[in-house]
Design a protein around this motif. Structure first.
Motif, PDB file in Angstrom:
ATOM      1  N   UNK A   1     -18.623  39.890  -0.391  1.00 20.19           N
ATOM      2  CA  UNK A   1     -18.911  40.038  -2.150  1.00 20.19           C
ATOM      3  C   UNK A   1     -17.799  39.041  -2.849  1.00 20.19           C
ATOM      4  N   UNK A   2     -18.634  38.342  -3.740  1.00 21.45           N
ATOM      5  CA  UNK A   2     -17.665  37.340  -4.572  1.00 21.45           C
ATOM      6  C   UNK A   2     -17.241  38.245  -5.651  1.00 21.45           C
ATOM      7  N   UNK A   3     -16.128  38.673  -5.856  1.00 23.37           N
ATOM      8  CA  UNK A   3     -15.751  39.576  -6.962  1.00 23.37           C
ATOM      9  C   UNK A   3     -15.581  39.038  -8.138  1.00 23.37           C
ATOM     10  N   UNK A   4     -15.102  37.438  -8.024  1.00 23.96           N
ATOM     11  CA  UNK A   4     -15.009  36.604  -9.269  1.00 23.96           C
ATOM     12  C   UNK A   4     -16.119  36.558  -9.954  1.00 23.96           C
ATOM     13  N   UNK A   5     -17.344  36.541  -9.383  1.00 23.95           N
ATOM     14  CA  UNK A   5     -18.625  36.372  -9.987  1.00 23.95           C
ATOM     15  C   UNK A   5     -19.360  37.487 -10.431  1.00 23.95           C
ATOM     16  N   UNK A   6     -18.773  38.550 -10.432  1.00 21.56           N
ATOM     17  CA  UNK A   6     -19.225  39.885 -10.422  1.00 21.56           C
ATOM     18  C   UNK A   6     -19.006  40.615 -11.747  1.00 21.56           C
TER      19      UNK A   6
ATOM     20  N   UNK B   1     -15.188  52.973  -4.145  1.00 22.63           N
ATOM     21  CA  UNK B   1     -15.588  53.376  -2.524  1.00 22.63           C
ATOM     22  C   UNK B   1     -14.401  52.903  -1.738  1.00 22.63           C
ATOM     23  N   UNK B   2     -13.421  52.550  -2.242  1.00 16.59           N
ATOM     24  CA  UNK B   2     -11.869  52.284  -1.453  1.00 16.59           C
ATOM     25  C   UNK B   2     -12.265  50.818  -0.718  1.00 16.59           C
ATOM     26  N   UNK B   3     -13.140  49.949  -1.154  1.00 14.76           N
ATOM     27  CA  UNK B   3     -13.341  48.599  -0.439  1.00 14.76           C
ATOM     28  C   UNK B   3     -12.656  47.827  -0.832  1.00 14.76           C
ATOM     29  N   UNK B   4     -12.308  47.879  -2.386  1.00 14.50           N
ATOM     30  CA  UNK B   4     -11.089  46.940  -2.819  1.00 14.50           C
ATOM     31  C   UNK B   4     -10.182  47.716  -3.773  1.00 14.50           C
ATOM     32  N   UNK B   5      -9.006  46.868  -3.805  1.00 13.82           N
ATOM     33  CA  UNK B   5      -7.911  47.756  -4.771  1.00 13.82           C
ATOM     34  C   UNK B   5      -8.391  47.371  -6.201  1.00 13.82           C
ATOM     35  N   UNK B   6      -7.651  48.215  -7.033  1.00 15.62           N
ATOM     36  CA  UNK B   6      -7.831  47.803  -8.495  1.00 15.62           C
ATOM     37  C   UNK B   6      -7.142  46.295  -8.855  1.00 15.62           C
ATOM     38  N   UNK B   7      -6.348  45.865  -8.110  1.00 15.21           N
ATOM     39  CA  UNK B   7      -5.627  44.647  -8.403  1.00 15.21           C
ATOM     40  C   UNK B   7      -6.639  43.696  -7.938  1.00 15.21           C
ATOM     41  N   UNK B   8      -7.494  43.670  -7.225  1.00 11.02           N
ATOM     42  CA  UNK B   8      -8.502  42.765  -6.826  1.00 11.02           C
ATOM     43  C   UNK B   8      -9.511  42.678  -7.876  1.00 11.02           C
ATOM     44  N   UNK B   9      -9.833  43.828  -8.180  1.00 13.23           N
ATOM     45  CA  UNK B   9     -10.775  44.060  -9.335  1.00 13.23           C
ATOM     46  C   UNK B   9     -10.291  43.469 -10.604  1.00 13.23           C
ATOM     47  N   UNK B  10      -9.177  43.860 -10.940  1.00 14.08           N
ATOM     48  CA  UNK B  10      -8.693  42.998 -12.263  1.00 14.08           C
ATOM     49  C   UNK B  10      -8.129  41.588 -12.297  1.00 14.08           C
ATOM     50  N   UNK B  11      -7.965  40.973 -11.009  1.00 12.40           N
ATOM     51  CA  UNK B  11      -7.343  39.646 -10.890  1.00 12.40           C
ATOM     52  C   UNK B  11      -8.344  38.557 -11.398  1.00 12.40           C
ATOM     53  N   UNK B  12      -7.877  37.414 -11.235  1.00 19.21           N
ATOM     54  CA  UNK B  12      -8.750  36.292 -11.775  1.00 19.21           C
ATOM     55  C   UNK B  12      -8.760  35.098 -10.917  1.00 19.21           C
TER      56      UNK B  12
ATOM     57  N   UNK C   1     -11.231  32.555  -7.921  1.00 15.28           N
ATOM     58  CA  UNK C   1     -11.917  32.731  -6.763  1.00 15.28           C
ATOM     59  C   UNK C   1     -11.176  33.820  -5.766  1.00 15.28           C
ATOM     60  N   UNK C   2     -11.779  35.125  -5.661  1.00 14.67           N
ATOM     61  CA  UNK C   2     -11.350  35.908  -4.878  1.00 14.67           C
ATOM     62  C   UNK C   2     -12.757  36.867  -4.565  1.00 14.67           C
ATOM     63  N   UNK C   3     -12.462  37.411  -3.336  1.00 14.47           N
ATOM     64  CA  UNK C   3     -13.526  38.598  -2.985  1.00 14.47           C
ATOM     65  C   UNK C   3     -13.336  39.333  -1.657  1.00 14.47           C
ATOM     66  N   UNK C   4     -14.451  40.042  -1.005  1.00 20.13           N
ATOM     67  CA  UNK C   4     -14.067  40.766  -0.226  1.00 20.13           C
ATOM     68  C   UNK C   4     -14.998  40.853   0.901  1.00 20.13           C
ATOM     69  N   UNK C   5     -14.795  40.745   2.166  1.00 20.18           N
ATOM     70  CA  UNK C   5     -15.726  40.961   3.414  1.00 20.18           C
ATOM     71  C   UNK C   5     -15.758  42.445   3.899  1.00 20.18           C
ATOM     72  N   UNK C   6     -16.961  42.944   3.826  1.00 16.14           N
ATOM     73  CA  UNK C   6     -16.854  44.398   4.247  1.00 16.14           C
ATOM     74  C   UNK C   6     -17.938  44.596   5.331  1.00 16.14           C
ATOM     75  N   UNK C   7     -17.736  45.410   6.234  1.00 17.11           N
ATOM     76  CA  UNK C   7     -18.882  45.895   7.265  1.00 17.11           C
ATOM     77  C   UNK C   7     -19.798  46.881   6.721  1.00 17.11           C
TER      78      UNK C   7
ATOM     79  N   UNK D   1     -12.464  46.271   5.593  1.00 16.01           N
ATOM     80  CA  UNK D   1     -12.850  45.336   4.586  1.00 16.01           C
ATOM     81  C   UNK D   1     -11.508  44.301   4.505  1.00 16.01           C
ATOM     82  N   UNK D   2     -11.791  43.131   4.124  1.00 16.66           N
ATOM     83  CA  UNK D   2     -10.865  42.118   4.417  1.00 16.66           C
ATOM     84  C   UNK D   2     -10.964  41.393   2.760  1.00 16.66           C
ATOM     85  N   UNK D   3      -9.897  41.693   1.976  1.00 14.20           N
ATOM     86  CA  UNK D   3      -9.798  41.202   0.639  1.00 14.20           C
ATOM     87  C   UNK D   3      -9.159  39.912   0.741  1.00 14.20           C
ATOM     88  N   UNK D   4      -9.529  38.938  -0.164  1.00 16.02           N
ATOM     89  CA  UNK D   4      -9.367  37.779  -0.123  1.00 16.02           C
ATOM     90  C   UNK D   4      -8.549  37.381  -1.671  1.00 16.02           C
ATOM     91  N   UNK D   5      -7.426  36.751  -1.741  1.00 19.36           N
ATOM     92  CA  UNK D   5      -6.811  36.497  -2.806  1.00 19.36           C
ATOM     93  C   UNK D   5      -6.518  37.747  -3.601  1.00 19.36           C
TER      94      UNK D   5
END
Lengths: 161, 354
Positions: B70-75, B86-97, B99-105, B111-115
């Motif tokens: 999931x591309x969090x930047x374009x969300x 859902x505990x898939x991403x942190x508030x920090x990733x949600x509020x960042x800026x 390119x960033x995202x998360x890979x989730x099964x 879940x693998x948060x990126x950036x």
């Protein structure tokens, strides 16, 4: 607006009435001082970072000496920025700011040496960071030929990543 | 798998299964990792962040994981909030800026948060008290990713992280505990102080700085340097059973000393959740907590722990809005929440007191 004497940016703007006529003068700080104008000291910076840095400098400045002034050549993070922001800028900072970090790690973790899982050895793994730092230096000394060469090397590395 | 699919499924960690799952909601380990070749996220340019993202994505692909990225930047904000709930991403990733995202099964156990603060935050969660199993899984995944990624690592300081509080192992080992008994007998501060003395952190459901709700607390290690991952996990596996024992005896006191009062409290909570026409998030958490304890103590027999666990997440604001397919104001959400609770809890009944 530029300084009337040296073409630097003018920051002093004087309006005088001479013989009933309005006369405007625009000068940079240096030319204003040179012409005998008394200027106030720079206004205090009330930014929180500046205040914090000032406080930290008073406390740690003597202890860590030049460390307080040091900057990472790779990511350009200053040690004082780290002390206020709490985040390092790149893997090399651990080496550059080592003197300041070790006591901090000892306080927080009660240890300064890793004993857990080991990563695979990858010689030259941080080559891209080094190239990036060299590129910045080449641009700063206006060696554009070298800068272009380094830029291409970084691109090549990114493509093969 | 799309974000909308997630409104119809729930994470494995909410199953209410595994050892000690009456009190331990889930076991979680996260590893902080960075690429050796790039500045940390806070100093990386937009291009560099994009480069980090693409390298991590190809390493995840190469590892053959069944994940959606999931591309969090374009969300939009609602979707970001949905992933936080859902505990898939942190508030920090949600509020960042940038390119960033998360890979989730699909099971949401990996879940693998990126950036985020670090280039990679690898997280593995399982329901119940299963830290050793979680460690075996996550370290194998870490090895697989390392086939394609050169990690920032020093032989003396270990894995190098943006914040020195994570350096070394980069590990955060945590368990999420449901402690209504200890909260009821007002001993929770005492437990916190004891845990802090041995350098464990106690936090709310959504991590650092968040409030505990529904009597859920996360206990995790703070120190990451100077001890091996196994030693850090052992501290938790030694200490958590003591907290569990404390919680069980608090619950037993409630049952023996104030059974009628407790049964009344549980039944009323269940009754309100099944019949309310409008209900706030806070009240829902409070009542669900009572109901969850009631099920564990045998006071409610027609409701599963997994349903209650799911409701803790599915009565959050973003979930309700995703389900409805539109943004809702506070009042509208309270009505939607009550309606959702009624539909999920229909046909239930509490145990008749003998």
């Amino acid at each position: 607006m530029t300084c009337q004497r040296c073409q630097d940016e003018a920051v002093v703007h004087l309006t005088e009435l001479v013989d009933g006529r309005r006369k405007e003068t625009h000068l940079c700080v240096a030319c204003a001082r040179a012409s005998g104008l008394s200027l106030p000291d720079a206004p205090p910076d009330f930014g929180l970072d500046a205040v914090l840095q000032d406080l930290i400098k008073k406390h740690v400045g003597e202890l860590v000496g030049e460390l307080a002034e040091s900057t990472c050549p790779d990511c350009r993070l200053r040690y004082m920025d780290f002390r206020t922001g709490g985040r390092l800028g790149c893997p090399h900072d651990y080496q550059v700011f080592r003197k300041g970090l070790l006591p901090m790690l000892q306080r927080f973790h009660g240890a300064t040496r890793h004993v857990g899982k080991r990563a695979r050895a990858r010689p030259g793994a941080s080559l891209r960071l080094r190239l990036r730092s060299q590129l910045r230096q080449a641009v700063a000394r206006e060696d554009y030929e070298e800068a272009a060469r380094l830029r291409d090397q970084i691109r090549l590395k990114d493509q093969h990543a | 798998m799309t974000l909308d699919d997630l409104t119809r499924t729930s994470g494995e960690w909410l199953r209410g299964a595994g050892p000690e799952s009456d009190i331990v909601m889930c076991s979680r380990i996260r590893l902080a990792r960075n690429l050796a070749d790039f500045p940390f996220t806070n100093r990386a340019s937009r291009n560099e962040k994009a480069g980090i993202e693409s390298q991590v994505k190809s390493a995840v692909d190469a590892a053959g994981l069944d994940v959606a990225y999931f591309d969090v930047n374009g969300m939009n904000n609602l979707d970001r909030q949905f992933l936080v709930e859902r505990q898939i991403i942190s508030r920090e990733l949600a509020g960042g800026e940038g390119p960033r995202g998360v890979a989730v099964t699909p099971k949401e156990n990996i879940s693998i948060m990126v950036n985020e603060e670090d280039h990679l935050r690898i997280q593995y969660m399982l329901s119940g008290f299963r830290l050793n199993e979680v460690w075996d899984e996550i370290t194998a995944l870490d090895d697989q990713l390392e086939d394609d990624i050169a990690y920032a690592y020093s032989s003396s300081l270990g894995y190098l992280t943006a914040c020195p509080t994570n350096v070394g192992t980069g590990i955060r080992v945590g368990v999420m505990l449901h402690l209504p008994g200890i909260v009821a007998n007002k001993q929770i501060d005492k437990v916190f102080r004891a845990l802090q003395k041995i350098n464990l952190a106690v936090r709310g459901l959504y991590g650092e700085g968040s409030q505990a709700f529904g009597d859920f607390y996360q206990i995790s290690n703070q120190q990451t340097l100077g001890k091996s991952e196994e030693e850090i996990i052992k501290i938790l596996t030694d200490v958590v059973p003591q907290v569990l024992q404390f919680e069980r005896s608090a619950r037993q006191d409630l049952v023996t000393g104030r059974r009628q009062h407790l049964h009344d409290q549980v039944s009323r909570a269940y009754g309100v959740l099944k019949t309310a026409q409008t209900i706030s998030s806070e009240e829902t958490m409070l009542l669900l907590s009572s109901v969850r304890m009631g099920i564990n103590l045998g006071l409610i027999d027609d409701l599963s722990i997994s349903t209650v666990n799911e409701l803790f997440i599915q009565t959050q604001p973003a979930f309700l809005q995703k389900l409805r397919g539109s943004e809702l104001g506070v009042e509208e959400r309270n009505v939607a929440r009550a309606s959702y609770l009624r539909s999920r809890l229909a046909n239930g009944r509490a145990v008749e007191d003998e």
